[in-house]
Design a protein around this motif. Structure first.
Motif, PDB file in Angstrom:
ATOM      1  N   ARG A  34       0.851  -1.181   0.000  1.00 14.21           N
ATOM      2  CA  ARG A  34       0.000   0.000   0.000  1.00 14.21           C
ATOM      3  C   ARG A  34       0.897   1.246   0.000  1.00 14.21           C
ATOM      4  NH1 ARG A  34      -2.667  -3.629  -1.042  1.00 14.21           N
ATOM      5  NH2 ARG A  34      -4.493  -4.492   0.044  1.00 14.21           N
TER       6      ARG A  34
ATOM      7  N   ARG B  56       3.614   7.372   2.548  1.00 14.84           N
ATOM      8  CA  ARG B  56       3.594   6.249   3.487  1.00 14.84           C
ATOM      9  C   ARG B  56       3.494   4.946   2.694  1.00 14.84           C
ATOM     10  NH1 ARG B  56      -0.033   7.851   6.607  1.00 14.84           N
ATOM     11  NH2 ARG B  56       1.268   8.534   8.346  1.00 14.84           N
TER      12      ARG B  56
ATOM     13  N   THR C  29       3.239   0.779   3.121  1.00 13.16           N
ATOM     14  CA  THR C  29       2.919  -0.311   4.041  1.00 13.16           C
ATOM     15  C   THR C  29       2.985  -1.626   3.279  1.00 13.16           C
ATOM     16  OG1 THR C  29       1.432   1.139   5.295  1.00 13.16           O
ATOM     17  CG2 THR C  29       1.238  -1.241   5.660  1.00 13.16           C
TER      18      THR C  29
ATOM     19  N   HIS D  20       2.561  -5.680   3.942  1.00 13.19           N
ATOM     20  CA  HIS D  20       2.069  -6.662   4.918  1.00 13.19           C
ATOM     21  C   HIS D  20       2.068  -8.043   4.276  1.00 13.19           C
ATOM     22  CE1 HIS D  20      -0.315  -8.501   8.087  1.00 13.19           C
ATOM     23  NE2 HIS D  20      -1.097  -9.007   7.148  1.00 13.19           N
TER      24      HIS D  20
ATOM     25  N   ASP E 183       2.202  -8.591  13.061  1.00 10.37           N
ATOM     26  CA  ASP E 183       0.847  -8.037  12.982  1.00 10.37           C
ATOM     27  C   ASP E 183      -0.119  -9.216  12.942  1.00 10.37           C
ATOM     28  OD1 ASP E 183      -1.453  -6.662  12.591  1.00 10.37           O
ATOM     29  OD2 ASP E 183      -0.909  -5.817  10.642  1.00 10.37           O
TER      30      ASP E 183
ATOM     31  N   THR F 100       4.272  -6.717   9.322  1.00 10.93           N
ATOM     32  CA  THR F 100       4.013  -5.461   8.630  1.00 10.93           C
ATOM     33  C   THR F 100       5.236  -4.559   8.697  1.00 10.93           C
ATOM     34  OG1 THR F 100       1.635  -5.509   9.082  1.00 10.93           O
ATOM     35  CG2 THR F 100       2.587  -3.374   8.538  1.00 10.93           C
TER      36      THR F 100
ATOM     37  N   GLU G  26       6.189  -0.590   7.779  1.00  9.95           N
ATOM     38  CA  GLU G  26       5.578   0.706   7.446  1.00  9.95           C
ATOM     39  C   GLU G  26       6.663   1.770   7.387  1.00  9.95           C
ATOM     40  OE1 GLU G  26       1.430   2.111   8.671  1.00  9.95           O
ATOM     41  OE2 GLU G  26       2.746   3.261  10.017  1.00  9.95           O
TER      42      GLU G  26
ATOM     43  N   GLU H  69       7.479   5.848   6.444  1.00  8.76           N
ATOM     44  CA  GLU H  69       6.902   7.172   6.249  1.00  8.76           C
ATOM     45  C   GLU H  69       8.029   8.163   5.978  1.00  8.76           C
ATOM     46  OE1 GLU H  69       4.764  10.257   9.165  1.00  8.76           O
ATOM     47  OE2 GLU H  69       3.472   8.545   8.642  1.00  8.76           O
TER      48      GLU H  69
END
Length: 358
Positions: free
Chosen positions: A295, A304, A306, A308, A346, A351, A353, A355
């Motif tokens: 994502r 951002r 992500t 997973h 997760d 996950t 992430e 940013e």
């Protein structure tokens, strides 16, 4: 004193003047002087000087990578001095003085020594000023430039120096990018291989031969993965990176992008892509067969990412468990650009992430 290093791909825009503008100006200088030859002072003297100035300027356009430095300095000096002689003789043709201006610019961009480049340009400017004053005294009706205006032929040397330094700076940026690629692709994998082999030696010495063989297999898996990553990195360096959206979709089947990724800076986009590659690779190693989703949310001030993955769909004993160095590398790259990276379990999956500020 040395010649300038040839610019790499990242500096091609910086060499626009060498590729198009300078040849055009030289063509204008030669063609204009020929068209307005009737306005030239003392044609018998001007003709051989014009031939030398034109020929040396044409040769100076070529890369001349194998030309010894002494020969390059001589060539640029001849171009500058002959162009300076033409300044008072061809002033009324408008285009004639361009030879000296072009030679001064070439000296600044082709020689890494500022002293040598400025010396050639200043010598030519002084010669042009002296000859202008002499011709004005001998033939007051000729109407040459004021002697002080002839000194301006040295000014383009500073433009050439600025262009050369810009190319050098861009080359350093390009080398830094390649160094980061090599570090990302090989650094962590080689460290992991070394650790696995050290573990294998320790296990074998303690009589745990089966576990030692497993450590060797893990080291081999790391080496195989590293070779594949190296091939992808070399291909990217040769062919250039795809747009960020296309690059992410090449990594996983489940990719969602919200917002526009078109105006993300090159360094930020590269960090996002390398993090996604590392996360997807880790998912394949530690959770083989698991579903992976990517994502990317592009907002006005932040980007951002992500990644997973769910639980492993199959158990593979021949895959490397990893050393955690890839995660360290991702965090280092994020911090380098003022961003943050979080990674952890997760539920039954994992996950990552990232940013980054835009």
């Amino acid at each position: 004193m040395r010649a300038v290093d040839e610019p790499g791909p990242a500096t091609r825009l910086g060499t626009f003047g060498d590729q198009l503008v300078r040849p055009f100006l030289l063509l204008f200088a030669i063609g204009g002087t020929v068209v307005w030859w009737r306005a030239v002072l003392w044609p018998g003297v001007a003709l051989p000087v014009f031939v030398v100035a034109g020929a040396s300027a044409i040769v100076a356009l070529f890369p001349l990578r194998r030309l010894p430095l002494g020969w390059l300095v001589t060539l640029l000096s001849v171009a500058m001095l002959s162009g300076s002689v033409l300044v008072p003789l061809t002033e009324q043709t408008t285009s004639g003085p361009f030879f000296a201006y072009l030679a001064a610019g070439a000296a600044g961009s082709r020689l890494a020594s500022r002293k040598a480049a400025a010396g050639i340009a200043v010598t030519g400017a002084v010669l042009a000023a002296v000859l202008t004053a002499v011709i004005a005294a001998l033939d007051p009706d000729a109407g040459p430039w004021p002697w002080w205006l002839a000194l301006t032929v040295a000014l383009p040397v500073y433009i050439g120096i600025a262009q050369r330094e810009r190319n050098a700076a861009l080359a350093l940026v390009e080398r830094g990018r390649i160094a980061r690629e090599i570090h990302d692709v090989l650094g962590h994998s080689l460290s992991g291989i070394a650790l696995q082999l050290d573990m294998s030696d320790a296990l074998r010495e303690s009589g745990r031969a089966e576990q030692a063989d497993a450590a060797v297999r893990k080291a081999r898996a790391l080496a195989v993965g590293s070779m594949a990553e190296t091939r992808r990195a070399v291909h990217a360096l040769r062919q250039g990176a795809l747009p960020l959206g296309e690059s992410l979709r090449a990594l996983a089947a489940d990719v969602t992008i919200s917002g526009s990724a078109r105006h993300i800076g090159a360094e930020v986009a590269h960090t996002v892509l390398r993090t996604a590659q590392e996360a997807v690779t880790n998912a394949a190693k530690h959770a083989p067969g698991a579903a992976v989703s990517v994502r990317l949310a592009c907002r006005a001030d932040v980007v951002r990412l992500t990644v997973h993955n769910g639980p492993a769909a199959e158990q593979r004993g021949d895959l490397a468990t990893g050393t955690g160095l890839g995660l360290v590398g991702m965090r280092e790259r994020a911090a380098l650009h003022g961003g943050t990276l979080e990674a952890g379990p997760d539920g039954a999956g994992w996950t990552v992430e990232l940013e980054l500020p835009r």
